[in-house]
Design an enzyme around this catalytic site. Structure first.
Site, mmCIF file in Angstrom:
data_model
loop_
_atom_site.group_PDB
_atom_site.id
_atom_site.type_symbol
_atom_site.label_atom_id
_atom_site.label_comp_id
_atom_site.label_asym_id
_atom_site.label_seq_id
_atom_site.Cartn_x
_atom_site.Cartn_y
_atom_site.Cartn_z
ATOM 1 N N ASP A 50 0.655 -0.564 5.208
ATOM 2 C CA ASP A 50 -0.044 0.692 5.521
ATOM 3 C C ASP A 50 -1.340 0.775 4.711
ATOM 4 O OD1 ASP A 50 -0.717 3.193 6.459
ATOM 5 O OD2 ASP A 50 0.671 4.263 5.135
ATOM 6 N N CYS A 79 -5.099 3.087 10.138
ATOM 7 C CA CYS A 79 -5.568 4.469 10.301
ATOM 8 C C CYS A 79 -7.065 4.505 10.577
ATOM 9 C CB CYS A 79 -5.202 5.326 9.092
ATOM 10 S SG CYS A 79 -5.837 4.673 7.556
ATOM 11 N N ASP A 94 0.914 -1.062 -4.972
ATOM 12 C CA ASP A 94 -0.322 -0.305 -4.765
ATOM 13 C C ASP A 94 -1.273 -0.659 -5.901
ATOM 14 O OD1 ASP A 94 -0.953 2.311 -2.825
ATOM 15 O OD2 ASP A 94 -2.218 2.216 -4.617
ATOM 16 N N SER A 95 -2.575 -0.478 -5.665
ATOM 17 C CA SER A 95 -3.540 -0.786 -6.724
ATOM 18 C C SER A 95 -3.811 0.437 -7.598
ATOM 19 C CB SER A 95 -4.841 -1.295 -6.116
ATOM 20 O OG SER A 95 -5.352 -0.314 -5.242
ATOM 21 N N PHE A 116 0.870 -1.191 0.000
ATOM 22 C CA PHE A 116 0.000 0.000 0.000
ATOM 23 C C PHE A 116 0.909 1.243 0.000
ATOM 24 C CE2 PHE A 116 -2.203 -3.357 2.367
ATOM 25 C CZ PHE A 116 -3.377 -3.499 1.637
ATOM 26 N N ASN A 134 -3.531 -5.803 -6.600
ATOM 27 C CA ASN A 134 -4.312 -5.902 -5.373
ATOM 28 C C ASN A 134 -3.413 -6.567 -4.327
ATOM 29 O OD1 ASN A 134 -5.888 -7.001 -3.253
ATOM 30 N ND2 ASN A 134 -7.698 -6.897 -4.551
ATOM 31 N N ALA A 135 -3.182 -5.874 -3.233
ATOM 32 C CA ALA A 135 -2.202 -6.354 -2.251
ATOM 33 C C ALA A 135 -2.602 -7.708 -1.666
ATOM 34 C CB ALA A 135 -2.060 -5.331 -1.136
HETATM 35 N N1 SAH Z 1 1.812 4.257 2.676
HETATM 36 C C1 SAH Z 1 1.263 5.371 1.955
HETATM 37 C C2 SAH Z 1 -0.208 5.602 2.222
HETATM 38 C C3 SAH Z 1 -1.089 4.429 1.898
HETATM 39 S S1 SAH Z 1 -2.761 4.861 1.778
HETATM 40 C C4 SAH Z 1 2.028 6.631 2.338
HETATM 41 O O1 SAH Z 1 2.602 6.679 3.428
HETATM 42 O O2 SAH Z 1 2.024 7.589 1.553
HETATM 43 C C5 SAH Z 1 -3.448 3.397 1.211
HETATM 44 C C6 SAH Z 1 -3.083 3.030 -0.223
HETATM 45 O O3 SAH Z 1 -3.639 1.742 -0.467
HETATM 46 C C7 SAH Z 1 -3.630 3.935 -1.311
HETATM 47 O O4 SAH Z 1 -2.551 4.378 -2.093
HETATM 48 C C8 SAH Z 1 -4.544 3.029 -2.149
HETATM 49 O O5 SAH Z 1 -4.422 3.283 -3.543
HETATM 50 C C9 SAH Z 1 -4.006 1.666 -1.825
HETATM 51 N N2 SAH Z 1 -4.935 0.531 -1.912
HETATM 52 C C10 SAH Z 1 -6.222 0.460 -1.495
HETATM 53 N N3 SAH Z 1 -6.694 -0.794 -1.629
HETATM 54 C C11 SAH Z 1 -5.685 -1.539 -2.134
HETATM 55 C C12 SAH Z 1 -5.539 -2.922 -2.482
HETATM 56 N N4 SAH Z 1 -6.535 -3.802 -2.301
HETATM 57 N N5 SAH Z 1 -4.344 -3.348 -2.963
HETATM 58 C C13 SAH Z 1 -3.318 -2.478 -3.122
HETATM 59 N N6 SAH Z 1 -3.404 -1.174 -2.809
HETATM 60 C C14 SAH Z 1 -4.565 -0.706 -2.324
#
Ligand code: SAH
Length: 395
Positions: free
Chosen positions: A298, A338, A251-252, A230, A277-278
């Site tokens: 995160d 968060c 990230d997605s 993420f 997708n994570a």
């Molecule tokens: N770590 C980052 C903030 C992450 S916010 C920082 O410090 O700047 C959460 C992120 O998760 C977003 O960028 C969103 O695009 C991503 N996201 C949401 N669902 C997801 C998924 N299923 N797989 C991968 N990424 C995802």
């Protein structure tokens, strides 16, 4: 008995609402409002108990479930004057605590006694967000802009609009845009790492400033092969890179990864960005026996309301379990949530259960929260939302 100032409309609250305020909270829910006769939406009001005793002054929303957000325990005959003082206080509060950055949160709503107002600074651009009806008044916006420009002399001020918030607050639709100046892009610097910033793009007001101090903390423990899950625009990954042999980041969101890649170039770093997708990718990685020395998790807020809590905890557990299994002995896990509705205790219990299932020994190195420019107001628990655990993981 002191009388409320005659010029302000009055909102009467129930004994339960009054108790909440007397316990130091700032909010009264609609169900605890007794009368709001003729009070215009978004007004500054005098709040009284059911007998008429004044309890202070508040911003009133006619549509939000949170009908009352206190601005003072005293009468407020001139809200713009109070706003100017509060802006000065918010700037002064941060002077001794904000270090090594030109991007940080300048005003954090209730925690700076300006409920419903967020202002973030990205070097020479200020980005503001309003979350309640009261702030939609043009004169108030003008006072805010004039105070911010006088004190900070930014090149520009941008308003970021969350259309869902405006809908909930029953406010007419409005586009994000410039309120002052013409500049909408800049480069900001956090902990010596540089980031592209486009004031009209990206999530939140553009970056996750609440993680700023956690980026620096993560960098201290990072080693070997690292995985940033993420990653958004790459902030953790870029902080880990100088300490690690290889960094992979997932990230997605393609637009987020495009900025992440530009940030890597800006900082002369090589990072492997993966759009996926994570949940699916971690499952594949775990199945193929992939191993790492440092993993950051995160995710976005899984529990947006209390109702989502069970599903959220299952999501956190799945991610953390996979990450723990993928860490080599001596590995570092940096795991965050968060979601306000997930308490630190809930989060640690989830992690403890994941550690048992993964047959790993986990030692807590640091229990962290949001950066100090996002203050936590002791009697308003909702102001504390970010949890970040740094742990040492062994077999
Ligand atoms: N770590 C980052 C903030 C992450 S916010 C920082 O410090 O700047 C959460 C992120 O998760 C977003 O960028 C969103 O695009 C991503 N996201 C949401 N669902 C997801 C998924 N299923 N797989 C991968 N990424 C995802």
């Amino acid at each position: 008995m002191p009388q409320p100032p005659p010029n302000l409309p009055t909102v009467k609250v129930s004994p339960r609402g009054a108790t909440r305020l007397n316990n130091g909270h700032f909010w009264v829910y609609r169900s605890d409002i007794v009368t709001t006769d003729g009070v215009p939406p978004g007004s500054v009001v005098t709040v009284t108990d059911h007998r008429g005793k004044p309890l202070g002054s508040a911003l009133y929303s006619s549509s939000s479930q949170i009908a009352i957000r206190m601005i003072s325990r005293e009468p407020v005959p001139d809200f713009p004057a109070l706003l100017r003082l509060r802006v000065a206080d918010a700037i002064a509060y941060r002077e001794p605590i904000v270090r090594d950055t030109d991007a940080y949160r300048l005003i954090f709503s209730e925690a700076d006694f300006l409920p419903g107002l967020i202002v973030d600074r990205y070097r020479d651009i200020l980005s503001l967000q309003i979350l309640t009806q009261a702030w939609d008044s043009d004169p108030l916006r003008q006072t805010l802009i004039s105070e911010l420009t006088t004190r900070l002399n930014p090149d520009s001020i941008v308003e970021r609009v969350d259309p869902r918030v405006r809908e909930l607050e029953n406010l007419p639709a409005r586009a994000s845009g410039l309120l002052h100046g013409s500049k909408t892009a800049t480069i900001f610097n956090m902990n010596g790492v540089q980031f592209h910033y486009d004031a009209l793009e990206g999530q939140k007001t553009g970056a996750f400033l609440d993680q700023r101090e956690n980026y620096a903390a993560a960098a201290q423990y990072a080693h070997g092969e690292a995985l940033d899950v993420f990653c958004y625009q790459g902030a953790f990954a870029l902080h880990l890179a100088p300490r690690c042999s290889h960094v992979t980041a997932i990230d997605s969101s393609r637009p987020a990864l495009e900025v992440a890649d530009q940030n890597a170039t800006l900082n002369h770093r090589e990072i492997e960005w993966i759009e996926a997708n994570a949940f699916d990718l971690l499952k594949d990685y775990a199945a193929s026996g992939q191993q790492y020395d440092t993993i950051v998790l995160d995710p976005p807020a899984f529990a947006k309301s209390k109702r989502d809590l069970d599903a959220a905890m299952r999501g956190y557990k799945e991610l953390n379990l996979r990450a723990l299994k993928m860490l080599r002995p001596g590995g570092i896990l940096m795991t965050c949530s968060c979601s306000y509705h997930v308490s630190q205790l809930n989060f640690l219990e989830m992690l403890a259960s994941a550690a048992l299932d993964a047959h790993k020994t986990v030692r807590i190195l640091e229990l962290r929260g949001q950066s100090r420019d996002h203050p936590i107001l002791l009697n308003v628990p909702e102001t504390a939302y970010l949890k970040c655990v740094i742990a040492h993981v062994s077999n």
